[in-house]
Design a protein around this motif. Structure first.
Motif, PDB file in Angstrom:
ATOM      1  N   GLY A 267      36.767  43.789  31.635  1.00 17.39           N
ATOM      2  CA  GLY A 267      36.807  44.398  33.002  1.00 17.39           C
ATOM      3  C   GLY A 267      35.990  43.494  33.982  1.00 17.39           C
ATOM      4  N   ALA A 268      36.050  42.118  33.626  1.00 21.23           N
ATOM      5  CA  ALA A 268      35.361  41.128  34.323  1.00 21.23           C
ATOM      6  C   ALA A 268      35.878  41.230  35.690  1.00 21.23           C
ATOM      7  CB  ALA A 268      35.593  39.844  33.927  1.00 21.23           C
ATOM      8  N   ILE A 269      35.325  40.778  36.664  1.00 17.84           N
ATOM      9  CA  ILE A 269      35.693  40.895  38.315  1.00 17.84           C
ATOM     10  C   ILE A 269      37.064  40.211  38.351  1.00 17.84           C
ATOM     11  CG2 ILE A 269      34.225  38.830  38.839  1.00 17.84           C
ATOM     12  CD1 ILE A 269      35.099  42.269  41.043  1.00 17.84           C
ATOM     13  N   GLN A 270      37.254  38.922  37.826  1.00 12.53           N
ATOM     14  CA  GLN A 270      38.519  37.994  37.812  1.00 12.53           C
ATOM     15  C   GLN A 270      39.735  39.236  37.456  1.00 12.53           C
ATOM     16  OE1 GLN A 270      35.532  37.172  36.491  1.00 12.53           O
ATOM     17  NE2 GLN A 270      35.047  35.115  37.409  1.00 12.53           N
ATOM     18  N   HIS A 271      39.356  39.861  36.429  1.00 11.33           N
ATOM     19  CA  HIS A 271      40.627  40.737  35.998  1.00 11.33           C
ATOM     20  C   HIS A 271      40.824  41.732  36.895  1.00 11.33           C
ATOM     21  CE1 HIS A 271      43.684  42.222  33.334  1.00 11.33           C
ATOM     22  NE2 HIS A 271      43.160  43.365  33.431  1.00 11.33           N
ATOM     23  N   ARG A 272      39.620  42.470  37.506  1.00 12.80           N
ATOM     24  CA  ARG A 272      39.726  43.384  38.222  1.00 12.80           C
ATOM     25  C   ARG A 272      40.658  43.315  39.519  1.00 12.80           C
ATOM     26  NH1 ARG A 272      33.942  46.570  37.328  1.00 12.80           N
ATOM     27  NH2 ARG A 272      34.705  47.569  39.195  1.00 12.80           N
ATOM     28  N   ALA A 273      40.314  41.921  40.086  1.00 13.52           N
ATOM     29  CA  ALA A 273      40.832  41.805  41.234  1.00 13.52           C
ATOM     30  C   ALA A 273      42.271  41.631  41.295  1.00 13.52           C
ATOM     31  CB  ALA A 273      40.596  40.289  41.609  1.00 13.52           C
ATOM     32  N   GLY A 274      43.035  41.598  40.126  1.00 10.86           N
ATOM     33  CA  GLY A 274      44.602  41.620  39.936  1.00 10.86           C
ATOM     34  C   GLY A 274      45.096  43.034  39.714  1.00 10.86           C
ATOM     35  N   MET A 275      44.274  44.150  39.341  1.00 13.61           N
ATOM     36  CA  MET A 275      44.855  45.128  38.794  1.00 13.61           C
ATOM     37  C   MET A 275      44.086  46.538  39.592  1.00 13.61           C
ATOM     38  SD  MET A 275      42.136  45.960  36.907  1.00 13.61           S
ATOM     39  CE  MET A 275      42.593  47.435  36.084  1.00 13.61           C
ATOM     40  N   GLN A 276      43.107  46.154  40.583  1.00 14.99           N
ATOM     41  CA  GLN A 276      42.271  47.639  40.812  1.00 14.99           C
ATOM     42  C   GLN A 276      43.001  48.367  41.517  1.00 14.99           C
ATOM     43  OE1 GLN A 276      38.882  45.929  42.323  1.00 14.99           O
ATOM     44  NE2 GLN A 276      39.866  45.014  44.229  1.00 14.99           N
ATOM     45  N   THR A 277      44.133  47.981  42.209  1.00 18.09           N
ATOM     46  CA  THR A 277      44.773  49.089  43.017  1.00 18.09           C
ATOM     47  C   THR A 277      45.974  49.810  42.460  1.00 18.09           C
ATOM     48  OG1 THR A 277      46.433  47.288  43.951  1.00 18.09           O
ATOM     49  CG2 THR A 277      44.489  47.465  45.319  1.00 18.09           C
ATOM     50  N   SER A 278      45.884  49.573  41.051  1.00 14.26           N
ATOM     51  CA  SER A 278      46.621  50.494  40.196  1.00 14.26           C
ATOM     52  C   SER A 278      46.531  52.043  40.519  1.00 14.26           C
ATOM     53  CB  SER A 278      46.550  50.259  38.774  1.00 14.26           C
ATOM     54  OG  SER A 278      46.742  48.749  38.493  1.00 14.26           O
ATOM     55  N   LYS A 279      47.585  52.735  40.489  1.00 15.99           N
ATOM     56  CA  LYS A 279      47.395  54.055  41.075  1.00 15.99           C
ATOM     57  C   LYS A 279      46.548  54.797  39.835  1.00 15.99           C
ATOM     58  CE  LYS A 279      49.826  53.403  44.458  1.00 15.99           C
ATOM     59  NZ  LYS A 279      50.342  51.959  44.428  1.00 15.99           N
ATOM     60  N   THR A 280      46.658  54.750  38.574  1.00 13.51           N
ATOM     61  CA  THR A 280      46.133  55.176  37.514  1.00 13.51           C
ATOM     62  C   THR A 280      45.682  54.223  36.523  1.00 13.51           C
ATOM     63  OG1 THR A 280      47.340  57.276  37.914  1.00 13.51           O
ATOM     64  CG2 THR A 280      45.973  57.190  36.010  1.00 13.51           C
ATOM     65  N   ILE A 281      44.496  54.185  36.185  1.00  9.89           N
ATOM     66  CA  ILE A 281      44.127  53.129  35.248  1.00  9.89           C
ATOM     67  C   ILE A 281      43.305  53.781  33.844  1.00  9.89           C
ATOM     68  CG2 ILE A 281      42.513  51.122  34.844  1.00  9.89           C
ATOM     69  CD1 ILE A 281      42.514  50.876  37.861  1.00  9.89           C
ATOM     70  N   VAL A 282      43.834  53.307  32.679  1.00  9.24           N
ATOM     71  CA  VAL A 282      43.437  53.916  31.431  1.00  9.24           C
ATOM     72  C   VAL A 282      42.928  52.555  30.780  1.00  9.24           C
ATOM     73  CG1 VAL A 282      43.991  54.902  29.263  1.00  9.24           C
ATOM     74  CG2 VAL A 282      44.980  55.610  31.418  1.00  9.24           C
TER      75      VAL A 282
END
Length: 320
Positions: A267-282
């Motif tokens: 969950g590094a910030i570089q990865h989060r920047a590409g998926m953090q607006t997903s509706k539900t995250i598991v």
């Protein structure tokens, strides 16, 4: 009623899902006028009409296939001059963002990227964006000219709404700049049978914890049970475990699916920047302190090689 231009993303006349989503959004602020260019553009009219396009401006000039990006900007600029729209909506792909930025500069306007909605406020079109893992919602208005807005895939449902879909020829004058870069060859990408990563409603991604290219079969099996696309973190891609085209993150692709499952990703910030607006995250990770757990809706602390196969088996059992 005011008209809204919608730039059509299609492949030889087959309209891609993000365009149909744009038509749903466009109807909230005006009457959609679709702009379809390139080979097969005329064949898009029936589908576009079924989803709300009152008019379809078409140009099948060879320049769209022979040269990169700029001919599409020429076409949209011509459409803006013909229609005088209240806004221009473009799919938020890498190419879409470049087209939008060039168009905004061409017509002396502003651009808003990665919107998730559009609405009318005080008579003007406002773009809605989701930020910081949907913790904040921002609303932005272009202060001068016609708003050019790119919209993330999966931001709106596809809602059919029959309209005329009247086909009109679009006269496009191509500038010398449009011929600056010529396409010299094309090679079809090998199909996996899975959805396009940026358009998929469900994405299953693997990271460093997958620990090898051969182990991505576990991730693929879960994805296939859900009808999902497969993504990968930068660490997994840089290690050669999965193709670069599947990288999710700041230097990869941005996704916004209904469901995002991260397996073995810290969950590094570089990865989060590409998926953090997903509706539900598991997230599935054996490290209870992994940063990804600060972001998720549901977290499983455990070995992905035990959890993921069990999850896949359970999904397949329920489907059966």
């Amino acid at each position: 009623m005011a008209e809204v231009l919608v730039f059509v993303d299609h492949v030889d006349g087959a309209v891609r899902k993000p365009t149909l989503e744009l038509l749903t959004l466009a109807r909230r602020v005006g009457e959609p006028v679709a702009v379809a260019v390139g080979a097969g553009a005329g064949g898009t009219a029936s589908v576009l009409g079924e989803h709300g396009a009152v008019r379809v401006l078409v140009s099948e000039a060879p320049e769209f296939g022979e040269f990169l990006v700029v001919p599409k900007v020429d076409a949209l600029a011509a459409a803006v001059a013909v229609v005088s729209p209240v806004a221009v909506l473009v799919p938020s792909s890498a190419e879409g963002k470049e087209v939008a930025a060039r168009l905004a500069l061409r017509v002396g306007s502003g651009v808003v990227t990665d919107a998730v909605d559009v609405e009318v406020v005080d008579g003007g079109v406002v773009a809605v964006q989701s930020a910081f893992a949907a913790s904040f919602t921002t609303r932005s208005r272009v202060s001068r000219g016609v708003p050019v807005v790119t919209v993330k895939p999966n931001s709106a449902p596809v809602e059919p709404s029959a309209a005329a879909g009247a086909v009109e020829a679009l006269e496009v004058g191509f500038s010398e700049l449009s011929r600056g870069v010529r396409v010299v060859s094309r090679a079809a990408r090998e199909s996996t049978g899975r959805p396009e990563l940026t358009e998929a409603a469900i994405v299953v991604s693997g990271g460093r914890g997958v620990n090898g290219a051969e182990n991505f079969a576990v991730i693929e099996a879960l994805a296939d049970s859900l009808g999902a696309a497969v993504g990968a973190s930068r660490a997994a891609v840089d290690a050669g475990w999965y193709p670069h085209a599947s990288q999710v993150g700041q230097t990869g692709k941005s996704v916004s699916p209904q469901l995002y499952i991260a397996s073995g990703i810290s969950g590094a910030i570089q990865h989060r920047a590409g998926m953090q607006t997903s509706k539900t995250i598991v997230a599935i990770n054996k490290d209870a302190e992994a940063p990804i757990f600060d972001l998720v809706d549901y977290g499983v602390v455990g070995d992905l090689f035990q959890v993921v196969p069990q999850l896949t088996e359970e999904i397949n059992t329920r489907k059966g």
